[in-house]
Structures are given as C-alpha cells and as structure tokens.
Design a protein around this motif. Structure first.
Motif, PDB file in Angstrom:
ATOM      1  N   ARG A 286      -9.021   7.980 -13.182  1.00  0.00           N
ATOM      2  CA  ARG A 286      -8.703   8.447 -11.830  1.00  0.00           C
ATOM      3  C   ARG A 286      -9.633   7.788 -10.802  1.00  0.00           C
ATOM      4  O   ARG A 286     -10.852   7.777 -10.976  1.00  0.00           O
ATOM      5  CB  ARG A 286      -8.844   9.965 -11.768  1.00  0.00           C
ATOM      6  CG  ARG A 286      -8.635  10.539 -10.370  1.00  0.00           C
ATOM      7  CD  ARG A 286      -8.229  11.979 -10.417  1.00  0.00           C
ATOM      8  NE  ARG A 286      -6.915  12.132 -11.066  1.00  0.00           N
ATOM      9  CZ  ARG A 286      -6.324  13.309 -11.245  1.00  0.00           C
ATOM     10  NH1 ARG A 286      -6.912  14.412 -10.853  1.00  0.00           N
ATOM     11  NH2 ARG A 286      -5.143  13.376 -11.828  1.00  0.00           N
TER      12      ARG A 286
ATOM     13  N   GLY B  65      -7.884  -2.129 -10.120  1.00  0.00           N
ATOM     14  CA  GLY B  65      -7.328  -0.781  -9.983  1.00  0.00           C
ATOM     15  C   GLY B  65      -6.751  -0.570  -8.587  1.00  0.00           C
ATOM     16  O   GLY B  65      -5.643  -0.054  -8.422  1.00  0.00           O
TER      17      GLY B  65
ATOM     18  N   ASP C 140      -6.032   6.002 -21.720  1.00  0.00           N
ATOM     19  CA  ASP C 140      -5.320   4.849 -21.159  1.00  0.00           C
ATOM     20  C   ASP C 140      -5.202   4.870 -19.639  1.00  0.00           C
ATOM     21  O   ASP C 140      -4.553   4.015 -19.056  1.00  0.00           O
ATOM     22  CB  ASP C 140      -3.939   4.687 -21.823  1.00  0.00           C
ATOM     23  CG  ASP C 140      -3.116   5.969 -21.662  1.00  0.00           C
ATOM     24  OD1 ASP C 140      -3.637   6.917 -21.039  1.00  0.00           O
ATOM     25  OD2 ASP C 140      -1.989   6.011 -22.166  1.00  0.00           O
ATOM     26  N   SER C 141      -5.844   5.869 -19.012  1.00  0.00           N
ATOM     27  CA  SER C 141      -5.872   5.793 -17.550  1.00  0.00           C
ATOM     28  C   SER C 141      -7.165   6.396 -17.011  1.00  0.00           C
ATOM     29  O   SER C 141      -7.877   7.109 -17.724  1.00  0.00           O
ATOM     30  CB  SER C 141      -4.649   6.507 -16.952  1.00  0.00           C
ATOM     31  OG  SER C 141      -4.900   7.896 -16.901  1.00  0.00           O
TER      32      SER C 141
ATOM     33  N   HIS D  98      -3.592  -2.464  -8.164  1.00  0.00           N
ATOM     34  CA  HIS D  98      -2.505  -1.768  -8.844  1.00  0.00           C
ATOM     35  C   HIS D  98      -1.937  -0.675  -7.934  1.00  0.00           C
ATOM     36  O   HIS D  98      -0.718  -0.544  -7.789  1.00  0.00           O
ATOM     37  CB  HIS D  98      -3.014  -1.162 -10.162  1.00  0.00           C
ATOM     38  CG  HIS D  98      -2.013  -0.283 -10.837  1.00  0.00           C
ATOM     39  ND1 HIS D  98      -1.011  -0.752 -11.643  1.00  0.00           N
ATOM     40  CD2 HIS D  98      -1.837   1.075 -10.780  1.00  0.00           C
ATOM     41  CE1 HIS D  98      -0.275   0.249 -12.072  1.00  0.00           C
ATOM     42  NE2 HIS D  98      -0.755   1.387 -11.567  1.00  0.00           N
TER      43      HIS D  98
ATOM     44  N   ASP E  32      -4.219   7.711 -10.197  1.00  0.00           N
ATOM     45  CA  ASP E  32      -4.492   7.381 -11.594  1.00  0.00           C
ATOM     46  C   ASP E  32      -4.037   5.953 -11.844  1.00  0.00           C
ATOM     47  O   ASP E  32      -2.914   5.580 -11.516  1.00  0.00           O
ATOM     48  CB  ASP E  32      -3.742   8.351 -12.525  1.00  0.00           C
ATOM     49  CG  ASP E  32      -4.381   9.732 -12.490  1.00  0.00           C
ATOM     50  OD1 ASP E  32      -5.628   9.789 -12.516  1.00  0.00           O
ATOM     51  OD2 ASP E  32      -3.653  10.739 -12.405  1.00  0.00           O
ATOM     52  N   VAL E  33      -4.946   5.156 -12.395  1.00  0.00           N
ATOM     53  CA  VAL E  33      -4.599   3.752 -12.662  1.00  0.00           C
ATOM     54  C   VAL E  33      -4.836   3.465 -14.144  1.00  0.00           C
ATOM     55  O   VAL E  33      -5.651   4.153 -14.790  1.00  0.00           O
ATOM     56  CB  VAL E  33      -5.438   2.774 -11.798  1.00  0.00           C
ATOM     57  CG1 VAL E  33      -5.192   3.022 -10.327  1.00  0.00           C
ATOM     58  CG2 VAL E  33      -6.917   2.874 -12.138  1.00  0.00           C
ATOM     59  N   PRO E  34      -4.160   2.470 -14.708  1.00  0.00           N
ATOM     60  CA  PRO E  34      -4.383   2.130 -16.111  1.00  0.00           C
ATOM     61  C   PRO E  34      -5.838   1.720 -16.341  1.00  0.00           C
ATOM     62  O   PRO E  34      -6.426   1.036 -15.499  1.00  0.00           O
ATOM     63  CB  PRO E  34      -3.448   0.939 -16.347  1.00  0.00           C
ATOM     64  CG  PRO E  34      -2.428   1.023 -15.264  1.00  0.00           C
ATOM     65  CD  PRO E  34      -3.122   1.648 -14.091  1.00  0.00           C
TER      66      PRO E  34
END
Lengths: 129, 247, 116
Positions: free
Chosen positions: B6, B38, B3-4, B41, B26-28
């Motif tokens: 880097r 990303g 679910d994530s 975010h 780290d982004v979803p």
C-alpha cells in the motif's frame, strides 16, 4: 502568468523528535548548557581555593551533596556527547593535509583521542601530584 | 512475499483542497520495482490525476526526489521491497511549498543558485578560444566529488535550518560554490566568499549533517559549509590584523 | 576586499571553545565534579592546588579556556533556541546569550585576578 497557489507546510516545534539523527543533533547542541555549567562550577572551585583551606573543603562537601552529584553525572554525559561528536565532525569540517596529502578521516579522529589522553594524563598528574 | 503493497500518497489539488490529503493505493510488490514504478503504475492504471515529477529513472536527472517514510529519497532508486509489508508513506519533499500532489516549487533554489556563481571565473583574458584549460588527474580529484551534485534537492529537504529559515542559501548551492573553488582552473574563490560570508550565507548552518547523509551522490555539503566558515574566519582575521593595502 | 564582519570571529571563538570543551573539560569535570567529591580520588592538598592554580601560566590558560567555552556555549545555545525551540526573536536571544557569556567572562577575570 497565472498565479500558482502553493501550500506551505508548517514546521512542527517538535520536528527534532521525529528522526533519531535530529534528536541526537539537538542533544548535542544542548550540551552547551552543561559546558557553561562546568565553567561556572570550576570558577566556584577556583574562588574557593583562593579563599583558603576551609572554603575549599566546604566547596568539595557541597559538590558531594546528592543534588549536585546527580546534576554533574548528567552534565558529564552531555559533555562526553560533545567530545565524541566534536571529534567525529572535525575531519568533515576541515580538510587536514600533511605535506600536501589529505589525511584520512580515521587518522584525524584517532589523533584527537591521543590528544585527549595526553592532556587528561597531564592534568591528572598536575592535580594529584 | 505478499503480492501487493500500500502506498499512502499525499495529494494536494490547489483548485479544490485547502490543505494536503492522504490517498491510499495498492500497487503490485515486485522485487525490481521502485517507489517510482509504483507511482507510475498508479498513474497509468489506477488514477491518472496523480501528479509527480520524474524523468531518467536512473538517478541522474534528480527530478524524482520525494519523502519516502519521512526520508528524502530519489524514488527511482528506492525499492518497494525495502518497505514491505508496508504501507509506504510518499510525500512531497519537505521544506518546499507544494504546487500539486508530489510536485514542489523550486523557485527559491533556482533564484539563489546563480548568486554563488557556479561557473569558472578567470582573472585573466584566457578564453576557450585560446585552447583548453589543462588539468592534472590530481587537480580533477580535488573537486570531482563536489561536481557529482544533480540538484535533486534532497539536501534542502533534509535541512531543518532551511526549513526554519528559507533565506539560508542552503547545502547544494554552497557545495557547488566549493566545487568551483577547488577547481584549479578557477579564480573566483574571493567573489564567492563575499557572497557566502553574508548573513544568509554559511552562518545559519548548525552542522546538523543531514544534507550529507541523504545525498544520493555522496557529495558532502555539510563539510563544504564548515570549510567555508573556516575560510571566512581566516580572511576576517587577516582583515583585522593586516593594514589596508597588504591584503 | 572582504568586509569586516563579526560572524566569522564569533564562529572562530565558538570553535576554539568547542575544542577546549572537548579536550580539557572532560578530565577537569571528571576530577573536580565527580572523582574528588565522591572520594574516588584522594582530595588534593589545598596548598598544592593553590600553588598550581595561582601559577601565572595556569591563570592565563584558565582565563582563555573559560572565556572561549562561555562564548562556545552562548553561540550554540542561541542557535538551539532558534532551531530547536523556534524562538524567533533573533536579536533578543543573541543579546541574552552573548550577554550571559560576557558577564561570565567578567566574573572569570574577577575570580582569577584575585589569585594573581
């Protein structure tokens, strides 16, 4: 206006090893060395032919020595890379038109291979006749 | 699917950094998220100091070009899932000076674009006041693909010749020159050739072909440059063979 | 009016040489560098080969081909030095590469003229 301090990234001398397409490009360009080698090789052959039967036989014996054979196999690989890449890039480098209509790239590439086969067959016939 | 993912983002803060650094976020990882999503975010939720350019999010404005895992890409059209499980390297476009983080300096291109005169040049006095320049669909097709350029600079970033010799006019500018040359309403081909036949015009190009491969709009700058070489060669042969006055 | 420039003409010779190297060279190299020395194809009779090579048409074709291919190689290698190896001394590499092609061309004239 305030001066903006930008950062210039240096380009590594090994830039062409970092991407497959760059590597193929540099190999394609290096084929030039082997084209030049074959010109020298053929000139030596022509010179030997002109000097008589004994010189001609000596030349072919020299051409059969292991070092020269290995070199020529490598050179042949580069030469074929040159031929294939040259044919592939031709339709991009020139817009071929027949009766005002653009010719599809695949046809341009295929017709070059036809030319290669015809030329090769003719040279083979001329030499071995 | 994890679910994530880097992001390894290149940071450069001219006031404090002597050279670019790498920072990880780290982004979803969502099916419909692009690299640009990303980055947004990160900007909105994690680190507001991150700088990058973007505008339309739909591949038209050409401002979100970055090097993603070493390839020049429009980040709004590059999906994170294609890089799963990651990490994804996000760097500023190669070959340009870095202003800050992922923002590059495009001054070079802005300065040389007008040199190739990318506008319609007429050798008569007809102006738009006299009515439209008419054009058939076939005449439109002749240049249409070259008019798709959005000046996103991916081609410059992919071009090693530009990287090694920044005086080279470069792929997009030459493709735009070709766009106007192929336009039936235009009479400026000779003027553009006079610019491109110069040393820093088309001659530096060694037909690596990467500009065409990375173009998100399927313009063919590499083809345009080689065709200019052929045009220049034809004109030069004419200039050598024909007496003055007849050419 | 277009200024007279040398780049377009060198490029034209580079392209001509590239076509020659792509179309004529593979069969010549295959026959004389591999197939005949290694015995895959019988050695052509010397008298026959001398007659073929000594024919005026062959001589002219070979000369044109050799010169163009040498210019092709020189031009390409010059840019490889510049781009690939980042040898930045432009004038030096140009003189070296085109100079080598020129000397090679003189040698080609020399060798072929003896057969004429």
């Amino acid at each position: 206006m305030t001066e903006v301090r930008t950062y210039r990234r240096p380009m590594s001398i090994w830039w062409w090893t970092k991407k497959r397409s760059y590597f193929v490009f540099v190999m394609r360009e290096l084929s030039s060395i082997f084209v030049a080698w074959f010109v020298v090789f053929l000139l030596l052959l022509v010179r030997a032919v002109g000097r008589g039967g004994a010189a001609y036989d000596d030349f072919l014996d020299w051409a059969a020595s292991p070092g020269i054979v290995v070199l020529n196999f490598i050179a042949m690989g580069f030469l074929l890379l040159h031929t294939v890449t040259w044919f592939n890039l031709t339709p991009q480098a020139m817009a071929v038109r027949v009766h005002g209509r653009p010719v599809p790239p695949a046809v341009v590439i295929a017709s070059q291979y036809v030319g290669l086969v015809v030329v090769s067959a003719f040279v083979y016939w001329l030499v071995t006749r | 699917m994890p679910d994530s993912i880097r992001l390894e983002v290149t940071r450069y803060r001219p006031d404090t950094d002597s050279e670019p650094q790498r920072q990880e976020y780290d982004v979803p990882l969502r099916k419909e998220w692009t690299v640009l999503d990303g980055l947004n975010h990160v900007k909105n939720e994690v680190d507001t100091t991150l700088s990058f350019r973007w505008s339309c999010r739909m591949g038209i404005c050409g401002s979100c070009g970055m090097n993603v895992d070493g390839e020049p890409k429009l980040t709004c059209a590059t999906f994170l899932t294609d890089y799963a499980p990651g990490p994804v390297r996000v760097e500023p476009l190669a070959n340009f000076p870095v202003v800050r983080d992922l923002v590059v300096d495009l001054f070079d291109f802005m300065e040389r674009l007008p040199r190739v005169k990318p506008w319609i040049i007429r050798d008569d006095d007809v102006t738009e006041v006299d009515g439209e320049y008419l054009q058939t669909p076939e005449e439109l097709d002749a240049y249409k693909q070259f008019s798709m350029c959005i000046n996103c600079m991916l081609c410059y970033s992919a071009c090693p010749v530009y990287g090694l010799d920044p005086t080279f006019i470069g792929p997009a500018a030459i493709a735009l020159a070709e766009r106007y040359d192929l336009d039936s309403r235009d009479h400026g081909a000779r003027e553009r050739l006079d610019v491109l036949i110069e040393h820093e015009g088309v001659w530096g190009c060694t037909f690596v072909g990467e500009c065409t491969r990375v173009c998100p709009k399927h313009v063919d700058p590499a083809g345009a440059i080689q065709r200019y070489k052929l045009k220049a060669a034809k004109e030069s042969v004419k200039a050598f063979l024909l007496p003055r006055g007849t050419r | 009016m277009t200024k007279r420039r040398v780049e377009p003409l060198v490029w034209l010779m580079f392209s001509g040489g590239g076509v020659m190297a792509a179309v004529f060279l593979p069969i010549l190299a295959f026959l004389f560098a591999l197939a005949i020395p290694l015995g895959w194809v019988a050695r052509p009779d010397h008298v026959h080969l001398l007659a073929v090579v000594g024919h005026p048409v062959t001589l002219v074709v070979l000369l044109g081909m050799f010169v163009l291919m040498l210019v092709h190689s020189a031009h390409r290698f010059r840019y490889t030095l510049y781009d690939g190896l980042q040898v930045k001394r432009k004038t030096f590499t140009a003189v070296l590469c085109y100079g080598a092609a020129f000397i090679g061309s003189i040698a080609a004239v020399n060798v072929l003229a003896r057969l004429a």
